[in-house]
Scaffold this motif. Structure first.
Motif: not given
Length: 246
Positions: A179, A195, A191
């Protein structure tokens, strides 16, 4: 050619190590590992790759920016001379070197031991008939994906002129790393923690453990894989989300 010579020629045909086969065909390779695999080879490969990664980091590390931030946070930057900043930088780099080398030497054997304990625990939980001599080779083979990650990280580190102590990883391994590499800015902290729990190479290693557990503990393959991956996911979520690990 006589029949005896043909048999001898077939016996000399090269067969790749079972642990290497397991990397691309785990359903075949891990069964061979459980039947007669070794521990020393995969463990040595894991340690060598870890040392290569550590060496690359030591050669490329630059602790100056991290040292300046630490001094600024402590309120000592304005009163520190250039010589003091340089000494603090070298000290931070020496600490980094010791940590990386120590980690490279001790992490693979520790991971091997923990994997053995985990496999015995899973075999007991799922009521398998674990063969003690089959577990260590399976655990050792499961170190190879992590060794590949270290080897790739060493090559990636050498592509940089310098790396920061607290900078992003040279090799993206988790979904959070991917990301950050793709997106212009990091996502929300919750988040990113979620992840970061999914490490590609750790997942690969867990797959090998699942296939190896099926062979070593005489368990149905589906049950062994499901149980192993569920345990892996719970552990990753616990250490990287609930406990805020990295």
């Amino acid at each position: 050619m006589s029949e005896a010579q043909a048999v001898e020629m077939r016996g000399r045909t090269f067969r790749p190590p079972a642990a290497a086969v397991a990397l691309v065909a785990p359903e075949i390779g891990m069964e061979r590992v459980a039947r007669g695999g070794g521990v020393r080879g995969p463990l040595l490969v894991a340690m060598v790759c870890a040392l290569l990664s550590a060496g690359a980091g030591i050669l490329r590390v630059d602790a100056k920016d991290a040292t300046l931030r630490a001094l600024d946070k402590a309120g000592e930057l304005q009163t520190s001379s250039d010589r003091q900043v340089e000494d603090s930088t070298k000290s931070a780099e020496r600490v980094y070197m010791v940590k990386r080398v120590a980690g490279a030497l001790f992490e693979p054997p520790l991971q091997l031991g923990l994997l053995c304990v985990a496999m015995f625990g899973l075999a007991w939980f799922f009521r398998g008939r674990s063969e003690g001599r089959a577990v260590p080779p399976v655990a050792a083979a499961a170190l190879l994906p992590l060794a590949i990650a270290n080897l790739l990280e060493a090559f990636a580190t050498f592509q940089h002129a310098a790396i920061a102590l607290d900078g992003p990883p040279s090799l993206p391994r988790t979904l959070a790393d991917f990301w950050s590499a793709v997106a212009a800015q990091p996502g929300p902290a919750p988040l990113m923690r979620l992840l970061s729990a999914f490490d590609v190479f750790s997942f690969w290693s867990a797959l090998l453990v699942g296939f190896g557990l099926a062979a070593a503990a005489q368990l149905p393959r589906r049950r062994a894989l499901t149980g192993t991956l569920a345990a892996w996911l719970c552990l990753r979520l616990l250490t990287h989300v609930a406990m805020g690990g990295h």
